[in-house]
Design a protein around this motif. Structure first.
Motif, mmCIF file in Angstrom:
data_model
loop_
_atom_site.group_PDB
_atom_site.id
_atom_site.type_symbol
_atom_site.label_atom_id
_atom_site.label_comp_id
_atom_site.label_asym_id
_atom_site.label_seq_id
_atom_site.Cartn_x
_atom_site.Cartn_y
_atom_site.Cartn_z
ATOM 1 N N UNK A 18 0.796 -1.238 0.147
ATOM 2 C CA UNK A 18 -0.095 0.273 -0.243
ATOM 3 C C UNK A 18 0.790 1.640 -0.457
ATOM 4 N N UNK A 21 2.654 1.777 -3.825
ATOM 5 C CA UNK A 21 1.413 2.168 -4.177
ATOM 6 C C UNK A 21 0.947 3.655 -3.545
ATOM 7 N N UNK A 22 1.283 4.388 -3.285
ATOM 8 C CA UNK A 22 1.230 6.001 -2.213
ATOM 9 C C UNK A 22 2.174 6.262 -2.501
ATOM 10 N N UNK A 24 3.963 5.922 -5.149
ATOM 11 C CA UNK A 24 3.933 6.093 -6.880
ATOM 12 C C UNK A 24 2.456 7.023 -7.266
ATOM 13 N N UNK A 25 2.020 6.892 -6.465
ATOM 14 C CA UNK A 25 0.922 7.547 -7.371
ATOM 15 C C UNK A 25 0.770 9.034 -7.233
ATOM 16 N N UNK A 28 3.679 10.630 -10.056
ATOM 17 C CA UNK A 28 2.786 10.803 -11.347
ATOM 18 C C UNK A 28 1.554 10.989 -11.763
ATOM 19 N N UNK A 29 0.438 10.631 -10.733
ATOM 20 C CA UNK A 29 -0.896 11.354 -11.083
ATOM 21 C C UNK A 29 -0.560 12.989 -10.190
ATOM 22 N N UNK A 30 -0.390 12.630 -9.147
ATOM 23 C CA UNK A 30 -0.645 13.829 -8.455
ATOM 24 C C UNK A 30 0.426 14.991 -8.311
ATOM 25 N N UNK A 52 1.425 -6.927 -8.354
ATOM 26 C CA UNK A 52 0.014 -6.932 -8.437
ATOM 27 C C UNK A 52 0.012 -4.800 -9.068
ATOM 28 N N UNK A 56 -0.017 -2.120 -12.006
ATOM 29 C CA UNK A 56 -0.898 -1.284 -11.699
ATOM 30 C C UNK A 56 -0.807 -0.249 -12.496
ATOM 31 N N UNK A 57 0.434 -0.236 -12.048
ATOM 32 C CA UNK A 57 1.769 1.075 -12.911
ATOM 33 C C UNK A 57 2.323 1.039 -13.866
ATOM 34 N N UNK A 59 0.393 0.287 -16.096
ATOM 35 C CA UNK A 59 -0.751 0.134 -17.011
ATOM 36 C C UNK A 59 -0.893 2.013 -16.996
ATOM 37 N N UNK A 60 -0.463 2.239 -15.854
ATOM 38 C CA UNK A 60 -1.028 4.067 -15.679
ATOM 39 C C UNK A 60 -0.369 4.530 -16.349
ATOM 40 N N UNK A 61 1.444 4.898 -16.381
ATOM 41 C CA UNK A 61 2.837 4.704 -16.150
ATOM 42 C C UNK A 61 2.845 4.714 -17.653
ATOM 43 N N UNK B 216 -7.097 15.560 -11.193
ATOM 44 C CA UNK B 216 -6.213 14.786 -12.492
ATOM 45 C C UNK B 216 -6.990 15.635 -13.381
ATOM 46 N N UNK B 304 -6.867 4.843 -15.944
ATOM 47 C CA UNK B 304 -5.644 5.036 -15.405
ATOM 48 C C UNK B 304 -5.151 4.835 -16.540
ATOM 49 N N UNK B 309 -3.076 7.452 -11.528
ATOM 50 C CA UNK B 309 -2.703 5.829 -10.493
ATOM 51 C C UNK B 309 -3.653 6.468 -9.401
ATOM 52 N N UNK B 311 -3.855 6.540 -5.441
ATOM 53 C CA UNK B 311 -3.589 6.275 -4.359
ATOM 54 C C UNK B 311 -3.581 5.213 -3.201
#
Lengths: 271, 330
Positions: A18, A21-22, A24-25, A28-30, A52, A56-57, A59-61, B216, B304, B309, B311
């Motif tokens: 977890x 995930x935070x 990486x987010x 990137x997204x933030x 996993x 997921x990363x 896919x998004x990145x 976003x 996505x 992505x 959090x």
């Protein structure tokens, strides 16, 4: 907006999925300004949960994510040096798999690096977030090169999770020296000795899970890991003999005293 | 820097969290809040206006919106019980229509619009953004109509619009009428009966992921055009998985009671009948049972793939929320 910036991260079996995930987010997204490359070094085999999140990363990145897998766990210094080879941009930002960058981090740091071409290494304050109470404590570091140089004789002047640096000087000195702990501190001392310019931004740009766990670290192996770096700095001439001795004794005391005393020391050192 | 934004529904569940987030950064020069349940105030970063979008005149509204660059339209009638079609129509369609007119007069050309996966209706197989609108509730129908009206004008006027269609939103501090809140509280009070086998997928959206997605989308406005995105947490959980997760986290040890759907449908309709007569919102209604047993399975690959992505994973989000429920009591 995307800029010519590579983010360098490493993850290993011990990281919380977890948290990764935070982390990486957050880069990137933030981010208000996005890096055009994220290099994620997977240091040895990792659990399905971590894999996993890595997919997921991916896919998004998308293509901006470079995943480098090491067959065996080699430790942070080696992982970062391997990752550095895959960084395409001239400017590299470090990121830890269990920290969170605030959304303006890259915008602020990248702008500073563009404006100050002579600065090779730029850090910032970081904010320690207590996992249980949610309490935040800023970890201050000096901002000017002169203060950083002076501070570095006694303590690490750059908060590693907050750093952004130019790739060329770091590669030139051979990357991170291979220590188990404080490999970054060792690297900064080498760069300072070579005369490269440092700076810190006086704002908290990274949120770090801290609190009690940092204070709880005690014991002989911590002391031994740290003293290896102190030896290295003395040997290379970065520390004078008196500085070396004071540091060595100081670290010994810090690692040997009871937890409650160390909590106090940490508090004093921060302020 | 220096963008001026306005948020409608700023005192609502999502709106208030969004305002909290945007006020914490220095990216915005001004944050204007519009809500009918808000006290009026003016501060350095912005002002709040007590405004009922379905009643205020378009001229008044456009005066308030003067100098706004980007509009976040979150105001809507949302609850699934106790509202008649006219209320949904007024708060979702008419209010949006007025806002569109006012925005046109004020020269606002950038929108982030909150829609819902309810515009699609239910499905066993995941629905993506290109699925046709087939709303099954008044809420979904009126939101779909408002969205269509906005899209028609945005297209004609070349506005930049980002639409977010989240599924059931939940989090710590959630209002008592969200579906997830009801589910957690029912399980916590040992009043939960699983109807059916719980194998249908129920997509959810954690509030903090939704607010991240909203910001976003805001940053994505610079590339112009009109795009709609679904948002759901991953991995998608079935009702059974969700129930087990909640029971685990609440340490509920009593065995899970299960009932076939057929057995419960009739009594529930009777409860509905009583509820309608006495005007009370009973926790069990035929509509909720039907909703509980139908899959609401949506696909958010588009957002996505475009680089968003989240959090929090669905599981972590659920655990955090259940913990909040647990700690609030003990």
């Amino acid at each position: 907006m995307t800029v010519e910036l590579s983010v360098l991260m490493a993850t290993y079996q011990g990281d919380q999925p977890d948290a990764l995930r935070r982390s990486l987010a957050s880069i990137w997204a933030q981010q208000t300004v996005r890096p055009n490359q994220v290099v994620l070094v997977v240091d040895g085999p990792v659990s399905d949960d971590l894999n996993e999140i890595i997919s997921e990363a991916q896919y998004s990145i998308g293509d901006a994510l470079t995943v480098v897998r090491l067959q065996h766990n080699r430790g942070l210094a080696v992982a970062l040096n391997v990752g550095l080879e895959h960084c395409r941009a001239d400017i590299v930002a470090r990121m830890d798999a269990d920290d969170v960058s605030v959304s303006e981090r890259f915008e602020k740091q990248f702008a500073f690096m563009l404006k100050h071409p002579r600065v090779a290494v730029l850090g910032s304050w970081i904010v320690e977030v207590d996992a249980t109470t949610g309490e935040t404590t800023p970890r201050y570091v000096p901002e000017s090169h002169r203060d950083i140089e002076r501070f570095a004789k006694w303590r690490n002047p750059i908060s590693h999770p907050s750093v952004i640096f130019r790739k060329q000087p770091v590669v030139q000195v051979g990357g991170y020296p291979n220590f188990r702990k404080w490999q970054d501190y060792a690297l900064w001392s080498v760069l300072l000795q070579k005369g490269f310019k440092f700076a810190n931004l006086g704002v908290g740009l990274v949120r770090m899970n801290g609190g009690r766990s940092l204070v709880l670290r005690r014991g002989l192996h911590y002391f031994l890991d740290e003293s290896r770096v102190i030896f290295f700095q003395w040997h290379s001439g970065f520390l004078s003999t008196p500085q070396f001795l004071v540091n060595l004794i100081g670290r010994f005391v810090i690692r040997a005293v009871p937890v409650s005393v160390r909590a106090l020391l940490y508090k004093r050192m921060r302020n | 820097m220096g963008t001026r934004i306005a948020v409608t529904g700023s005192a609502g569940y999502v709106g208030s969290e969004l305002v909290k987030r945007v006020s914490g950064t220095d990216n915005f020069e001004q944050v204007l809040q519009l809500d009918r349940n808000i006290s009026e105030s003016v501060s350095t970063i912005g002002a709040s206006f007590r405004v009922d979008l379905s009643e205020i005149s378009v001229t008044d509204l456009s005066n308030r919106l003067k100098d706004v660059d980007v509009l976040f339209h979150l105001a809507a009638a949302r609850v699934d019980w106790g509202l008649d079609y006219n209320t949904y129509e007024r708060d979702n369609v008419r209010a949006t229509r007025r806002l569109i007119e006012a925005a046109r007069m004020a020269g606002i050309r950038q929108w982030v619009y909150f829609s819902t996966v309810g515009v699609y209706g239910s499905s066993e197989t995941p629905l993506d953004e290109d699925s046709p609108f087939a709303p099954q509730s008044d809420y979904g129908r009126t939101k779909a109509q408002a969205e269509n009206e906005l899209l028609a004008i945005a297209d004609a006027e070349s506005w930049a619009v980002r639409i977010l269609r989240p599924s059931a939103i939940f989090s710590e501090n959630q209002p008592k009428d969200t579906n997830i809140c009801r589910l957690i509280e029912a399980i916590r009070r040992h009043r939960f009966i699983l109807i059916g086998d719980g194998s249908e997928i129920k997509t959810t959206s954690y509030l903090h992921n939704v607010v991240d997605a909203t910001l976003w989308l805001y940053h994505d406005l610079v590339s112009g055009g009109i795009t709609a995105y679904n948002y759901v947490d991953e991995p998608r959980l079935t009702t059974r998985e969700m129930v087990d997760l909640i029971r685990d986290e609440l340490r509920v040890r009593i065995p899970l009671v299960r009932l076939p759907v057929a057995l419960i449908e009739r009594p529930a309709r009777a409860v509905d009948w009583v509820g309608n007569r006495v005007g009370h919102d009973f926790p069990i209604t035929a509509a909720r049972i039907r909703k509980f047993c139908t899959a609401t399975n949506f696909d958010s690959y588009r957002i996505r793939k475009a680089g968003f992505l989240p959090r929090y994973s669905s599981k972590e989000a659920m655990i955090r929320t259940v913990r909040w429920h647990r700690e609030r009591i003990t």
